[in-house]
Design a protein around this motif. Structure first.
Motif, PDB file in Angstrom:
ATOM      1  N   UNK A 159      -3.433   7.804  -7.552  1.00 43.86           N
ATOM      2  CA  UNK A 159      -4.100   8.071  -6.276  1.00 43.86           C
ATOM      3  C   UNK A 159      -3.109   8.386  -5.162  1.00 43.86           C
ATOM      4  N   UNK A 160      -1.791   8.175  -5.412  1.00 43.49           N
ATOM      5  CA  UNK A 160      -0.789   8.513  -4.413  1.00 43.49           C
ATOM      6  C   UNK A 160       0.527   8.833  -5.111  1.00 43.49           C
ATOM      7  N   UNK A 161       1.433   9.454  -4.346  1.00 44.65           N
ATOM      8  CA  UNK A 161       2.714   9.869  -4.921  1.00 44.65           C
ATOM      9  C   UNK A 161       3.632   8.695  -5.243  1.00 44.65           C
ATOM     10  N   UNK A 162       3.457   7.562  -4.569  1.00 45.28           N
ATOM     11  CA  UNK A 162       4.408   6.466  -4.723  1.00 45.28           C
ATOM     12  C   UNK A 162       4.523   6.014  -6.177  1.00 45.28           C
ATOM     13  N   UNK A 163       3.396   5.690  -6.801  1.00 40.99           N
ATOM     14  CA  UNK A 163       3.424   5.237  -8.185  1.00 40.99           C
ATOM     15  C   UNK A 163       3.704   6.396  -9.141  1.00 40.99           C
ATOM     16  N   UNK A 164       3.198   7.572  -8.818  1.00 39.38           N
ATOM     17  CA  UNK A 164       3.462   8.741  -9.662  1.00 39.38           C
ATOM     18  C   UNK A 164       4.957   9.059  -9.704  1.00 39.38           C
ATOM     19  N   UNK A 165       5.628   8.926  -8.577  1.00 40.53           N
ATOM     20  CA  UNK A 165       7.073   9.188  -8.555  1.00 40.53           C
ATOM     21  C   UNK A 165       7.829   8.198  -9.432  1.00 40.53           C
ATOM     22  N   UNK A 166       7.363   6.941  -9.447  1.00 38.73           N
ATOM     23  CA  UNK A 166       7.972   5.953 -10.345  1.00 38.73           C
ATOM     24  C   UNK A 166       7.810   6.389 -11.794  1.00 38.73           C
ATOM     25  N   UNK A 167       6.620   6.838 -12.148  1.00 39.30           N
ATOM     26  CA  UNK A 167       6.372   7.292 -13.517  1.00 39.30           C
ATOM     27  C   UNK A 167       7.254   8.488 -13.865  1.00 39.30           C
ATOM     28  N   UNK A 174      -9.394  -3.867   7.489  1.00 40.34           N
ATOM     29  CA  UNK A 174      -8.171  -4.670   7.559  1.00 40.34           C
ATOM     30  C   UNK A 174      -7.548  -4.955   6.183  1.00 40.34           C
ATOM     31  N   UNK A 175      -7.227  -3.896   5.431  1.00 39.77           N
ATOM     32  CA  UNK A 175      -6.668  -4.082   4.090  1.00 39.77           C
ATOM     33  C   UNK A 175      -5.369  -4.892   4.160  1.00 39.77           C
ATOM     34  N   UNK A 176      -5.285  -6.046   3.493  1.00 40.70           N
ATOM     35  CA  UNK A 176      -4.039  -6.823   3.528  1.00 40.70           C
ATOM     36  C   UNK A 176      -2.851  -6.085   2.926  1.00 40.70           C
ATOM     37  N   UNK A 177      -3.101  -5.226   1.942  1.00 38.07           N
ATOM     38  CA  UNK A 177      -2.013  -4.479   1.316  1.00 38.07           C
ATOM     39  C   UNK A 177      -1.741  -3.129   1.941  1.00 38.07           C
ATOM     40  N   UNK A 178      -2.415  -2.814   3.030  1.00 38.22           N
ATOM     41  CA  UNK A 178      -2.230  -1.514   3.675  1.00 38.22           C
ATOM     42  C   UNK A 178      -3.183  -0.473   3.120  1.00 38.22           C
ATOM     43  N   UNK A 179      -3.653   0.411   3.982  1.00 38.29           N
ATOM     44  CA  UNK A 179      -4.574   1.469   3.575  1.00 38.29           C
ATOM     45  C   UNK A 179      -3.844   2.497   2.719  1.00 38.29           C
ATOM     46  N   UNK A 180      -4.593   3.126   1.827  1.00 32.85           N
ATOM     47  CA  UNK A 180      -4.043   4.227   1.031  1.00 32.85           C
ATOM     48  C   UNK A 180      -5.195   5.061   0.513  1.00 32.85           C
ATOM     49  N   UNK A 181      -4.859   6.120  -0.184  1.00 35.75           N
ATOM     50  CA  UNK A 181      -5.885   7.022  -0.696  1.00 35.75           C
ATOM     51  C   UNK A 181      -6.592   6.468  -1.928  1.00 35.75           C
TER      52      UNK A 181
END
Length: 386
Positions: free
Chosen positions: A131-139, A270-277
């Motif tokens: 759903x976002x580049x952050x985890x995809x970049x890790x992969x 108020x997402x505790x982990x921060x909003x994301x897509x």
């Protein structure tokens, strides 16, 4: 599922729309209370169980009987009670198996096996959707030779807009009965102990003491007779003196929720982990053009941060939350500007674009793992392209 659940809403929306593109769709679930769709657009097969090894083999037998081309496996650790056993799903597939796609719903790891979970998430599948580049970049860093199997697409809204644009605010407020002279603030999502609800209530109390006229709607399943935490929230509302300004209307139809979102002056998420897509509720705010105050963290995508359509605060910073809400409530011109920018993000989360992207993922999976019934997917994709 017969109760509010973002993943279930997503699967239902995806299945309905893929069927509309000409695909035959079957949803296989372990939930014994799952219901058949009223539209009849797709089928629901129920295989009750706990997602242990034996149960997963039963699921695969049910899948094999459907003769599908692609299995799109929905994964979030909490969906399976945090157990890593569900990650065995592609490994247990029969020899003559369909192409298997993984759809990631969060970056949360299952308990007990650490980062080995990432290997089990990324390697056994013909394609993986993030759903976002952050985890995809890790992969991609871990498995560069498989980078062309990794796709990124934020989730679409779990509630689509059902209100006529020209008269949206007026009609929505009439239908919702929100005719008093107060700004309407909404929260849309689960009411649970890890959702930031306590911060929202403290902010509501502070703003009431300052004389800011607000009506707060917490749009969620709310069953205080059955759920202990819901009783805690009910008691908290009473203790803070908020019974006249905070409402929990309980389970509502999608159309009613759409009306309430259209009627809202702004939202607080108020997402505790921060909003994301990955947040379908955030996408619903873009769909309805609702100015939104939400949290920001390292997992928040740059596209959201740079849009100017959201007001940010750090999780737990109630003072910043109060400041943003007060500004939205009291400054009409400012609120309209934020609303206009929020409307500009509709294309980012639109279902049509999401469906096109899903069909590309399925095509890629079938290129990697051909299946005798590939023609149906290829024809649907060609039809969409034309």
């Amino acid at each position: 599922m017969p109760w509010p659940c973002g993943a279930a809403d997503y699967v239902a929306g995806l299945a309905e729309r893929l069927a509309g593109r000409g695909l035959r769709v079957v949803v296989v679930t372990s939930n014994p209370r799952a219901t058949q769709p009223s539209s009849g657009a797709y089928a629901v097969e129920v295989v009750p169980g706990n997602w242990g090894i034996r149960h997963q083999r039963q699921i695969w037998r049910a899948v094999a009987a459907t003769r599908v081309d692609v299995v799109d496996f929905q994964y979030e650790a909490s969906m399976y009670g945090g157990s890593p056993v569900a990650l065995a799903f592609p490994i247990l597939a029969p020899r003559r198996r369909p192409a298997i796609v993984l759809t990631m719903h969060s970056a949360q790891l299952p308990r007990g096996i650490g980062r080995l979970a990432r290997v089990l998430q990324f390697l056994p599948y013909a394609a993986v959707t993030f759903y976002s580049d952050a985890l995809a970049d890790t992969a991609r860093r871990w498995f560069p030779k498989r980078a062309d199997r990794f796709f990124v697409r934020g989730f679409p809204p779990n509630i689509t807009d059902s209100v006529a644009p020209a008269v949206r605010p007026l009609i929505a407020k009439i239908k919702a009965g929100l005719l008093r002279d107060a700004q309407v603030a909404v929260y849309f999502g689960h009411i649970g102990s890890n959702r930031g609800i306590e911060d929202l209530l403290v902010a509501a109390q502070t703003l009431k003491e300052r004389g800011v006229a607000l009506q707060w709607l917490l749009l969620s399943q709310f069953r205080p007779r059955e759920v202990a935490y819901h009783r805690v929230i009910f008691d908290r509302v009473v203790a803070l003196g908020l019974r006249d300004v905070v409402s929990c209307p309980g389970e509502l139809s999608a159309e009613t929720i759409s009306n309430l979102l259209a009627a809202a002056d702004f939202a607080v998420l108020p997402f505790p982990g921060g909003a994301s897509q990955k947040n379908g509720s955030l996408a619903a705010m873009f769909e309805h053009g609702v100015p939104t105050v939400t949290t920001r963290s390292a997992s928040t995508e740059p596209a959201l941060i740079e849009s100017g359509a959201l007001l940010w605060y750090a999780p737990g910073d109630v003072d910043a939350l109060v400041g943003h809400v007060e500004k939205l409530a009291l400054d009409h011109a400012f609120r309209l500007g934020i609303r206009e920018r929020a409307c500009g993000l509709r294309d980012l989360v639109a279902w049509e674009g999401y469906l096109d992207a899903r069909l590309s993922v399925y095509d890629r999976a079938l290129d990697v793992h051909p299946h005798p019934f590939h023609d149906a997917v290829a024809q649907a994709h060609a039809q969409a392209a034309s």
